[in-house]
Design a protein around this motif. Sequence first.
Motif, PDB file in Angstrom:
ATOM      1  N   LYS A 312      26.174 -27.934 -92.559  1.00  0.00           N
ATOM      2  CA  LYS A 312      25.019 -27.040 -92.559  1.00  0.00           C
ATOM      3  C   LYS A 312      25.450 -25.604 -92.878  1.00  0.00           C
ATOM      4  CE  LYS A 312      20.878 -25.705 -90.393  1.00  0.00           C
ATOM      5  NZ  LYS A 312      19.652 -26.252 -89.881  1.00  0.00           N
ATOM      6  N   GLU A 313      26.564 -25.224 -92.262  1.00  0.00           N
ATOM      7  CA  GLU A 313      27.095 -23.879 -92.529  1.00  0.00           C
ATOM      8  C   GLU A 313      27.410 -23.732 -94.019  1.00  0.00           C
ATOM      9  OE1 GLU A 313      30.766 -23.042 -90.491  1.00  0.00           O
ATOM     10  OE2 GLU A 313      31.176 -21.458 -91.950  1.00  0.00           O
ATOM     11  N   ILE A 316      24.263 -23.113 -95.828  1.00  0.00           N
ATOM     12  CA  ILE A 316      23.815 -21.718 -95.681  1.00  0.00           C
ATOM     13  C   ILE A 316      24.613 -20.814 -96.618  1.00  0.00           C
ATOM     14  CG2 ILE A 316      23.662 -19.759 -94.099  1.00  0.00           C
ATOM     15  CD1 ILE A 316      23.349 -21.798 -91.805  1.00  0.00           C
ATOM     16  N   ARG A 317      25.914 -21.015 -96.604  1.00  0.00           N
ATOM     17  CA  ARG A 317      26.769 -20.176 -97.442  1.00  0.00           C
ATOM     18  C   ARG A 317      26.411 -20.343 -98.916  1.00  0.00           C
ATOM     19  NH1 ARG A 317      31.546 -18.109 -95.147  1.00  0.00           N
ATOM     20  NH2 ARG A 317      31.821 -18.668 -92.962  1.00  0.00           N
ATOM     21  N   LYS A 318      26.130 -21.591 -99.291  1.00  0.00           N
ATOM     22  CA  LYS A 318      25.788 -21.822-100.697  1.00  0.00           C
ATOM     23  C   LYS A 318      24.472 -21.140-101.052  1.00  0.00           C
ATOM     24  CE  LYS A 318      27.108 -25.300-103.078  1.00  0.00           C
ATOM     25  NZ  LYS A 318      27.285 -26.627-103.678  1.00  0.00           N
ATOM     26  N   ALA A 319      23.512 -21.217-100.134  1.00  0.00           N
ATOM     27  CA  ALA A 319      22.224 -20.566-100.384  1.00  0.00           C
ATOM     28  C   ALA A 319      22.408 -19.059-100.547  1.00  0.00           C
ATOM     29  CB  ALA A 319      21.263 -20.856 -99.239  1.00  0.00           C
ATOM     30  N   ILE A 402      27.805 -30.943-102.880  1.00  0.00           N
ATOM     31  CA  ILE A 402      26.461 -31.477-102.611  1.00  0.00           C
ATOM     32  C   ILE A 402      25.432 -30.362-102.776  1.00  0.00           C
ATOM     33  CG2 ILE A 402      27.205 -33.343-101.094  1.00  0.00           C
ATOM     34  CD1 ILE A 402      26.246 -31.706 -98.727  1.00  0.00           C
ATOM     35  N   LYS A 403      24.217 -30.781-103.044  1.00  0.00           N
ATOM     36  CA  LYS A 403      23.151 -29.796-103.258  1.00  0.00           C
ATOM     37  C   LYS A 403      22.958 -28.988-101.987  1.00  0.00           C
ATOM     38  CE  LYS A 403      20.043 -32.721-104.626  1.00  0.00           C
ATOM     39  NZ  LYS A 403      18.778 -33.326-105.059  1.00  0.00           N
ATOM     40  N   PRO A 404      22.752 -27.699-102.111  1.00  0.00           N
ATOM     41  CA  PRO A 404      22.606 -26.869-100.916  1.00  0.00           C
ATOM     42  C   PRO A 404      21.490 -27.365-100.009  1.00  0.00           C
ATOM     43  CG  PRO A 404      22.377 -25.543-102.926  1.00  0.00           C
ATOM     44  CD  PRO A 404      22.737 -26.916-103.351  1.00  0.00           C
ATOM     45  N   ILE A 405      20.426 -27.882-100.629  1.00  0.00           N
ATOM     46  CA  ILE A 405      19.303 -28.291 -99.789  1.00  0.00           C
ATOM     47  C   ILE A 405      19.681 -29.490 -98.927  1.00  0.00           C
ATOM     48  CG2 ILE A 405      18.197 -29.805-101.508  1.00  0.00           C
ATOM     49  CD1 ILE A 405      16.513 -27.387 -98.998  1.00  0.00           C
ATOM     50  N   LEU A 408      21.782 -28.143 -96.153  1.00  0.00           N
ATOM     51  CA  LEU A 408      20.972 -27.409 -95.174  1.00  0.00           C
ATOM     52  C   LEU A 408      20.203 -28.359 -94.261  1.00  0.00           C
ATOM     53  CD1 LEU A 408      19.522 -24.490 -97.288  1.00  0.00           C
ATOM     54  CD2 LEU A 408      20.889 -24.284 -95.220  1.00  0.00           C
ATOM     55  N   ARG A 409      19.836 -29.508 -94.801  1.00  0.00           N
ATOM     56  CA  ARG A 409      19.059 -30.470 -94.029  1.00  0.00           C
ATOM     57  C   ARG A 409      19.903 -31.127 -92.949  1.00  0.00           C
ATOM     58  NH1 ARG A 409      16.795 -33.036 -98.592  1.00  0.00           N
ATOM     59  NH2 ARG A 409      14.979 -31.716 -98.959  1.00  0.00           N
TER      60      ARG A 409
ATOM     61  N   LEU B  54      17.922 -24.439-104.908  1.00  0.00           N
ATOM     62  CA  LEU B  54      18.609 -25.191-103.868  1.00  0.00           C
ATOM     63  C   LEU B  54      18.524 -26.674-104.182  1.00  0.00           C
ATOM     64  CD1 LEU B  54      17.286 -23.321-100.703  1.00  0.00           C
ATOM     65  CD2 LEU B  54      19.472 -23.005-101.859  1.00  0.00           C
ATOM     66  N   ARG B  81      21.633 -17.476-107.134  1.00  0.00           N
ATOM     67  CA  ARG B  81      21.175 -17.441-105.741  1.00  0.00           C
ATOM     68  C   ARG B  81      21.571 -16.121-105.102  1.00  0.00           C
ATOM     69  NH1 ARG B  81      24.209 -22.549-104.827  1.00  0.00           N
ATOM     70  NH2 ARG B  81      22.948 -24.112-105.894  1.00  0.00           N
ATOM     71  N   PHE B  87      16.566 -15.891 -99.240  1.00  0.00           N
ATOM     72  CA  PHE B  87      15.855 -16.978 -98.553  1.00  0.00           C
ATOM     73  C   PHE B  87      15.552 -16.623 -97.113  1.00  0.00           C
ATOM     74  CE2 PHE B  87      18.454 -18.916-101.826  1.00  0.00           C
ATOM     75  CZ  PHE B  87      17.560 -19.745-102.465  1.00  0.00           C
TER      76      PHE B  87
END
Lengths: 411, 243
Positions: A312-313, A316-319, A402-405, A408-409, B54, B81, B87
Motif C-alpha cells: 500500500k505504501e 501511495i508513493r507511486k501515486a 503493479i498498477k498503483p491503483i 493502493l487497494r 493510476l 503523476r 490526489f
Amino acid sequence: MIIDRDKWQEIFSTINKNKLRTFLTGFSVAWGIFMLIILLGSGQGLQNGVQHQFANDATNSLWIYQGLTTKPYQGMNAGRKIQFTNADYIRTKNLDSRINHISGRSRVGSKTISYKNNYGSYSIRAVDPAHRFIENTIITKGRFLNRMDLEHFSKVVVIGNAVDKDLFKHGANPIGKYVKIGDIPFEVIGVFKAAGGNGEIRKVFIPVSTAQRVFNGGNRLDQIAFTVGNATLAQTKQIEKEVRYEFARAHHFDPADRRAIHISNNLADYEKVMNLFLGIRIFIWIIGIGTIIAGIVGVSNIMMIVVKERTKEIGIRKALGATPRSIIGLILLESVVITSLAGYLGLMAGVGLLELVNKYMPPTDFFRNPQANLSIALIAMALLVIAGAIAGFIPAKNAASIKPIDALRDE
Amino acid sequence: MIRLENIHKSYRMGKNKLHVLKGIDLHIKQGELVSIMGSSGSGKSTLLNIIGILDNYDEGKYFLDKTLIKGLSEKKAAFYRNKMLGFVFQSFNLIPFKNAMENVALPLYYQKIPRKKRNKKALEYLEKMGLRPWAEHLPNELSGGQKQRLAIARALITRPKVILADEPTGALDSKTSMEVMELMRQINHEGITMIIVTHEQDIAEQTDRIIHLKDGRIENDAISTETKQKVFETLVEEEAAVV
Ligand SMILES: Nc1ncnc2c1ncn2[C@@H]1O[C@H](COP(=O)(O)OP(=O)(O)OP(=O)(O)O)[C@@H](O)[C@H]1O
Ligand SMILES: [Mg+2]
C-alpha cells in the motif's frame, strides 16, 4: 555519491519505524554469520590442538619396534621374538643417506629417582644424543646428552621439568647435582620440556650406552628411531621398505611378515590426521554453507513479507510520482543496509567469542587457539548481502510494476 | 486540460468480463471545479483513476494537457503523476510512519528537491492548512479532518494542474466536510482544475459542474442550477429503485 543523504534518511526512518521486522531480518543474517565463524573457528581449534600434539615428534620420523614372527622362515618356526642390538643401530644408520638423526633405545622402565629426601618414580629413557631431534625436546637448563657421554658411558641424566620441580625444591639449581637412579648416582646435566608446550614431563634421558652397561642391557636395544630429513611421504615409504628388507635379511624373517617388526611412520600418521582434518573441514563447510543458505532463505522470506506489507505504501508513493526504480532502490538498499550491518554484528560477535575462548579456556590436546578465517567470513557476509539484495529485488520489482491503483487497494 | 474520447474499461473477473465504462466522452477545461456523481458501482472511481493515471483503459483516447496518455512507461507515468496531478483519497493514504511534514514533503522528494527546501515548503503548506503545530505528529495522532487537510497539502505541494479527489469527505462529519470543501474551493480559485467524486449533494452543489454517471455512461452533464437539481432528483430515484 550514488546514495544521497535523502535516501539514507528515508531508509533509516523506515528501519527505525519497523524495528521488529528489521530485527528479524538482521537476526537471521547475524546468526548465520555468527555460526559460520564459530564453526570455522572450532574446526581450526581442533586442528590446531591435534597439530600441536604432533609438534612433540618430528613429523618425518620412523620408529622401529620389535615383534614376533608370524610365518615360518628358513626352517625357523613362527612366534620367534626379534631382538634388536647395537648392530641393528649401525646397520640402520648406514642404510640410507637420507637418514639424518638416529637413536637406539633400550628399555629400562620406571625407576625411583631421589635427591636428598625427595624422590619419585619416573620413566627412564635410554637414548642416543640424536634423540632430541626425533622427539622434539627443548632444553631449559644445562644441556642435552652428547657423543662424549655416549662414548664414555657417562652416568649423566637430563631430567624433565616435572622431575626438576619434584626433586629440587625452592628453585634450587639441579645442574651438577647427583641424583640416584635406583642406587646409582647420576649427574644432572640438563632440564628439558616438550616442544609441544607446558606439559609436565615426568621422564628422564640417560645415554643408551650407560643404560646397557648399568642396567644389564648388554648390547640389546628395544627400539630404533630415526628421522629422514625432508624426504617426501613416498621416499619415506621407500626407506621403510629398505629397513624392513634389511632387518628381514639380518634377523632371518620373511620380509612379508608384517608382525616381525613394527615400523611406525610418523609422516604417514601425520598425513592421515591431516586427511581427517580435511574431512572435518569439508563437514564444517557443508554445515556452514547450510547455515548461510538458511540465512539467505530467512532474508528472502522476510524481504518478501516486507514487500507484501509495504504494498500500500508503494501504491501511495507511486501515486505521488515515485518511479519503479526509486521503489526498487528503496527496498534493495534497505535490505542491503540491514544485512550488512547485521552481518557485521554477527561477525564481531563470533570473532569476539573466539577471542574469549582463546583468552580464558586453557588449551587442551584436542582444542587450542580457535581462529576463524576472516576473509572467508567476509566472503560469506558479502554472499548474504548479495542474496538479501536478490531476495529483495524480485518482490520489489514485482511490487514496483503493479498498477498503483492495485497497490493502493491492498490492505 | 482533460479530454476523454470514447473511453472503455472492463475488469476481468475470472471468465467474466465486467464492462464498467462504456464510452465516456468528456472535456474539462483548465480551472474547472467538477463533481462526478452516480450510484454505487456506476464507475466513478474507475473513471477518476484513469484520469489520474493510476489505472489504464481499454479503448478510446485520453489527453492530459494535450498529451495522449496511453501505454506510457511507468517512468513517464510517474513523471505525469508527480508534475501534473494531485490526489486526495477518501481513506487519506498517508504514510503511517512518516510525520505530517515528511508526508507533505514526499512528492518533492521524487522531484529530487533537497531536504531542507522540501521541508521548508512542506511547513508553508501545513501553515496554509492550519496544521503547522502538528508538523511533527504522525498521521494517527490527527483527526479525520486534519488528515484530509494534510492529504490536500501533500496534493498541492507540487503545484499540480489537476487535483483529483475520490470522496474526500466520505470519512468526515458534515461540519468538517464543509471546511474541507471550502478549502478545495479556495484552491480551485487559484486556478487548479479540480475533479471531485462524491455522493453528497451538499458537496456537489458547491461545484461548477456535475457529471452524472450511470452504469458506465454519462447520463447528464449539468452546469445550470436547474439541470443540477434534475441530477439530484434522478439520483434519489436511482437510490429508491435499488431499495
Ligand atoms: N479491481 C477491480 N476488479 C474487478 N472489479 C472491479 C474492480 N474495481 C472496481 N470494480 C467493479 O467495477 C464497478 C465500478 O467500480 P467503481 O469503483 O468505479 O464504482 P464507484 O462508482 O466508484 O462506486 P462507489 O460509489 O461504491 O465507490 C463495480 O461494479 C466494481 O465492483
Ligand atoms: Mg468509488
